[in-house]
Design an enzyme around this catalytic site. Structure first.
Site, PDB file in Angstrom:
ATOM      1  N   GLU A  48      38.314  32.605  34.090  1.00 44.17           N
ATOM      2  CA  GLU A  48      39.527  33.431  33.934  1.00 44.17           C
ATOM      3  C   GLU A  48      40.797  32.602  33.834  1.00 44.17           C
ATOM      4  O   GLU A  48      41.744  32.961  33.126  1.00 44.17           O
ATOM      5  CB  GLU A  48      39.642  34.422  35.096  1.00 44.17           C
ATOM      6  CG  GLU A  48      38.655  35.573  35.067  1.00 44.17           C
ATOM      7  CD  GLU A  48      37.260  35.235  35.545  1.00 44.17           C
ATOM      8  OE1 GLU A  48      36.985  34.037  35.828  1.00 44.17           O
ATOM      9  OE2 GLU A  48      36.426  36.146  35.635  1.00 44.17           O
ATOM     10  N   GLY A  90      33.164  38.103  34.969  1.00 45.69           N
ATOM     11  CA  GLY A  90      32.710  39.343  35.586  1.00 45.69           C
ATOM     12  C   GLY A  90      31.205  39.357  35.813  1.00 45.69           C
ATOM     13  O   GLY A  90      30.706  39.985  36.759  1.00 45.69           O
ATOM     14  N   ALA A 132      33.586  39.870  31.263  1.00 37.32           N
ATOM     15  CA  ALA A 132      34.289  41.073  30.822  1.00 37.32           C
ATOM     16  C   ALA A 132      34.396  41.112  29.297  1.00 37.32           C
ATOM     17  O   ALA A 132      34.268  40.090  28.624  1.00 37.32           O
ATOM     18  CB  ALA A 132      35.683  41.089  31.433  1.00 37.32           C
ATOM     19  N   GLU A 151      30.698  37.610  38.929  1.00 40.94           N
ATOM     20  CA  GLU A 151      31.179  38.442  40.042  1.00 40.94           C
ATOM     21  C   GLU A 151      30.169  39.543  40.392  1.00 40.94           C
ATOM     22  O   GLU A 151      30.009  39.900  41.556  1.00 40.94           O
ATOM     23  CB  GLU A 151      32.560  39.016  39.706  1.00 40.94           C
ATOM     24  CG  GLU A 151      33.621  37.911  39.718  1.00 40.94           C
ATOM     25  CD  GLU A 151      34.994  38.391  39.293  1.00 40.94           C
ATOM     26  OE1 GLU A 151      35.093  38.893  38.154  1.00 40.94           O
ATOM     27  OE2 GLU A 151      35.945  38.279  40.080  1.00 40.94           O
TER      28      GLU A 151
END
Ligand code: NAD
Length: 703
Positions: free
Chosen positions: A125, A102, A61, A105
């Site tokens: 994270e 991310g 992210a 993911e």
């Protein structure tokens, strides 16, 4: 950079991402979603390969979007992953290099994954106090099992692709070009599927026989290991949902956990520190384009505690070191200490014997100044004495080649006075390492009034090479960290006078989260260090009120761990601090002399007096421009003094309390007749912030 689309037969290869790390900001997400939609709609395309530009998949992210509307702006990461997962055409992730957060993911949402042999995958994270919020806690356990997923997510570290060999996470580990392997896999899978829908991680069933016992064990271990961090427990809960609930319910649980953490104070503090670290390297008037000097050979003067630790940093970075001492014995002892450090690392299995030998071979011990002549940087770490340091700098000025940087490791002395004895004050800088210098991550880089910008830029860059977090400080007594700690220690001693025992004070501030209280810390560092500073202070600032109790302790020869006795007693072979009857008696006598009737101090008073002593001095440091920004001070306390990371540093903590609350509490302390009557006068900056409702960390970079 828009998504690059290339067709390879019936496979569309979509390459996405912005340099340097393909972070998944809103523009990248939009472009990628549009490209996937177009590929799904294109009748000539049967399968899709997703690959990252710039030699990596994605580092995750865009953290600058966290907590802002941009993070949720459509398509958000969840929308994007849902689009990929629901594609009727198989989507293959071609994973090269880094694949984190991310980015990982997204790969988990793909139907198949091919990773390069050198790829690294992970969900970091937790390091920002969060859990993976885009399905990571739900899809990863379905692919590698609950225990393995928990380990990966709790550690937050990148894991080499090879560690997942044989699990359904990776369909293939490619030794050659990854995109070509992914295209080949896509073609093979199209044949295999022959029109059936591609497989999705969300549909996999998780079978964990002893789940409750395992999760219970994990929760108990985490509570003990990370009592102040909510993310690890939330991660266990989310993975527990993955194992016991249907996918959508698990996703909703993950979402709730993520949102709570994102809005909680701990993640706020950790994200603050993450940005603080990046910001520390930016100096208002020294642009990133400032040319730097090459540092290929380093000299260290003084082979004592600090000199040897400093030398090890450079040897570890494969930079040759010339180590100079005044006498043979001290030099031999210094060289032996370096050898012992490396031997210890080899014994613990942290270093291969041949690597230790290679590093030691880069060390050249000497008693002769001309051997320093060819060094690009020389760091002085001799006794903390202005005359001795000035003599050393005169010799360095006369011997070391022009263009070399001359640095001092002084903890308190005026760098400008040291620089003034040389004919090249612009080449002089302070490099204040913390003890043990080869372990502690903090480096205060002291900028003298004449220090050249390129000299500063060079040392800041070099700090990264030797894996330090460097913070710039201006010249003043104690710079940032030690100037603040002096006020903290003064309060600690006043509180002993008033009735608190050293152990009570240590326990209170350790309960707040400090790694070590002031008395255990002084015993570890050596009580003579503070004694030396106080003696100078009594001469230079005779009106400054000080408790003399620490001097009495030193007069008894109780210098700390090194003498087996300090504020506490130490037993041979046991580093634990044991309360001392001798010290209790010494304190009782001193209180009687002062005529103080001892009182019980509440934990909250102890903590607030210590922390606000730091905050008030820091406000002065910031106002005077000794520190460029509040976040630099937070880093100094995190890496140099064991301030709890989950509170974000003293300035971040003061911001969470609010300046008004801090000033109000200080006014209560000011009514205390013991100690220094002026101590609790709010620093002008703190008073201004309290009046305006402002925060230290919103002041921004000062020029
Ligand atoms: P130390 O006493 O362990 O070592 C100093 C060394 O310098 C000794 O080996 C001594 O023989 C040598 N020396 C003295 N005069 C010299 C000269 N003229 N030429 C060459 N060598 C000479 O001291 P230390 O704890 O390593 O501290 C060194 C410096 O680092 C001081 O300025 C100190 O304030 C600073 N510092 C110390 C700490 C700490 O925790 N010890 C932390 C940060 C900074």
């Amino acid at each position: 950079m828009p998504v690059v689309k290339v067709r390879d037969g019936q496979v569309a290869v979509l390459t996405f991402g912005e340099p340097p790390v393909n972070s998944l900001g809103v523009t990248t997400r939009r472009d990628l979603a549009a490209a996937i939609d177009a590929a799904i709609a294109d009748p000539a395309v049967a399968a899709i390969v997703l690959s990252g530009a710039n030699g990596l998949f994605s580092a995750g992210a865009d953290i600058t979007e966290f907590g802002t509307p941009k993070m949720l702006a459509g398509p958000n990461l969840l929308d994007l992953i849902a689009l990929i997962e629901s594609s009727p055409k198989p989507v293959v992730a071609a994973i090269e290099g880094t694949c984190l957060g991310g980015g990982f993911e997204i790969a988990l949402g793909c139907h198949y994954r091919v990773a390069g042999a050198a790829a690294k995958l992970g969900l970091p994270e937790v390091k920002l106090g969060l859990l993976p919020g885009a399905g990571g806690t739900q899809r990863l356990p379905r692919l590698i099992g609950v225990e393995a997923a928990l380990n990966v997510i709790l550690a937050g570290e990148p894991v080499p692709a090879g560690a997942f060999k044989g699990s359904p996470l990776l369909d293939q580990i490619a030794d050659g070009p990854v995109v070509a392997a992914a295209v080949a896999l896509a073609n093979a899978k199209l044949t295999e599927l022959s029109g059936r829908a591609p497989p999705r991680a969300r549909d996999r069933k998780l079978r964990e026989p002893a789940l409750d016992a395992f999760l219970g064990f994990a929760r108990n271990s985490i509570k003990a290991a990370f009592p102040n961090y909510p993310a690890p427990l939330a991660i266990v809960d989310a993975i527990g949902s993955a194992a016991t609930q249907d996918f959508e319910t698990g996703m909703a649980a993950e979402r709730r956990g993520f949102s709570e953490l994102m809005h909680g104070p701990v993640s706020g503090a950790l994200r603050h520190l993450f940005f603080a670290e990046r910001a520390a390297a930016k100096i208002p008037d020294v642009p990133e384009s400032t040319p730097v000097r090459e540092v290929r050979r380093v000299g260290v003067v003084g082979a004592g505690t600090m000199g040897t630790g400093i030398a090890i940093n450079f040897l570890n970075a494969r930079i040759p070191v010339v180590l100079l001492e005044v006498g043979r014995e001290a030099l031999d002892q210094g060289v032996a200490r370096i050898a012992e450090t490396y031997e210890g690392q080899v014994k613990k299995g942290r270093l291969k014997p041949e690597d230790a030998a290679a590093r030691r071979a880069l060390l050249s011990p000497t008693l002769s100044y001309p051997d320093l002549a060819g060094c690009d940087l020389v760091i002085e770490a001799v006794f903390e004495d202005m005359d001795v340091k000035r003599q050393v700098f005169e010799r360095l000025d006369a011997t070391v080649k022009p263009g070399a940087i001359l640095a001092s490791n002084t903890s308190t002395l005026d760098l400008d006075r040291i620089a003034a004895v040389t004919k090249r004050p612009s080449d002089v800088i302070g490099t204040h390492f913390f003890s043990p210098a080869n372990v502690m991550k903090l480096l205060e880089v002291v900028r003298g009034k004449a220090t050249g910008k390129d000299v500063l830029a060079t040392v800041m860059k070099l700090a990264r090479t030797i894996r330090k977090t460097a913070v710039v400080a201006g010249v003043c007594d104690g710079f940032i960290g030690n100037r603040m700690i002096e006020q903290y220690l003064r309060q600690a001693l006043f509180m002993v006078d008033e009735g608190a025992s050293p152990a009570e004070i240590d326990r209170a501030i350790e309960g707040f989260g400090f790694a070590m209280g002031p008395f255990r810390m002084s015993d570890l560092a050596g009580n003579d260090i503070g004694w030396h500073i106080r003696k100078r202070r009594y001469l230079e600032s005779p009106t400054m009120a000080y408790s003399r109790i620490a001097d009495r302790l030193c007069e008894l020869g109780r210098l700390g761990q090194k003498t087996g006795a300090g504020w506490y007693d130490y037993r041979p072979g046991d580093r634990n601090a044991h309360p001392s009857a001798v010290v209790d008696e010494l304190i009782a006598k001193y209180r009687a002399e002062l005529g103080v009737a001892p009182r019980k101090l509440a934990k909250a008073e102890i903590v607030d007096r210590l922390v606000y002593a730091l905050v008030n001095e820091a406000a002065k440091i910031l106002d005077e421009g000794i520190a460029n920004k509040a976040s630099d001070i937070d880093l100094v306390y995190l890496y140099g003094y064991g301030f709890p990371a989950w509170r974000g540093g003293p300035m971040c903590y003061a911001d969470t309390v609010g300046s008004f609350g801090v000033v109000h509490r200080m006014a209560e302390f000011a009514r205390n007749p013991h100690g220094d009557p002026g101590f609790w006068t709010p620093a002008p900056l703190l008073a201004r912030l309290a009046a305006s409702g402002g925060a230290f960390n919103s002041i921004g970079v000062r020029s």
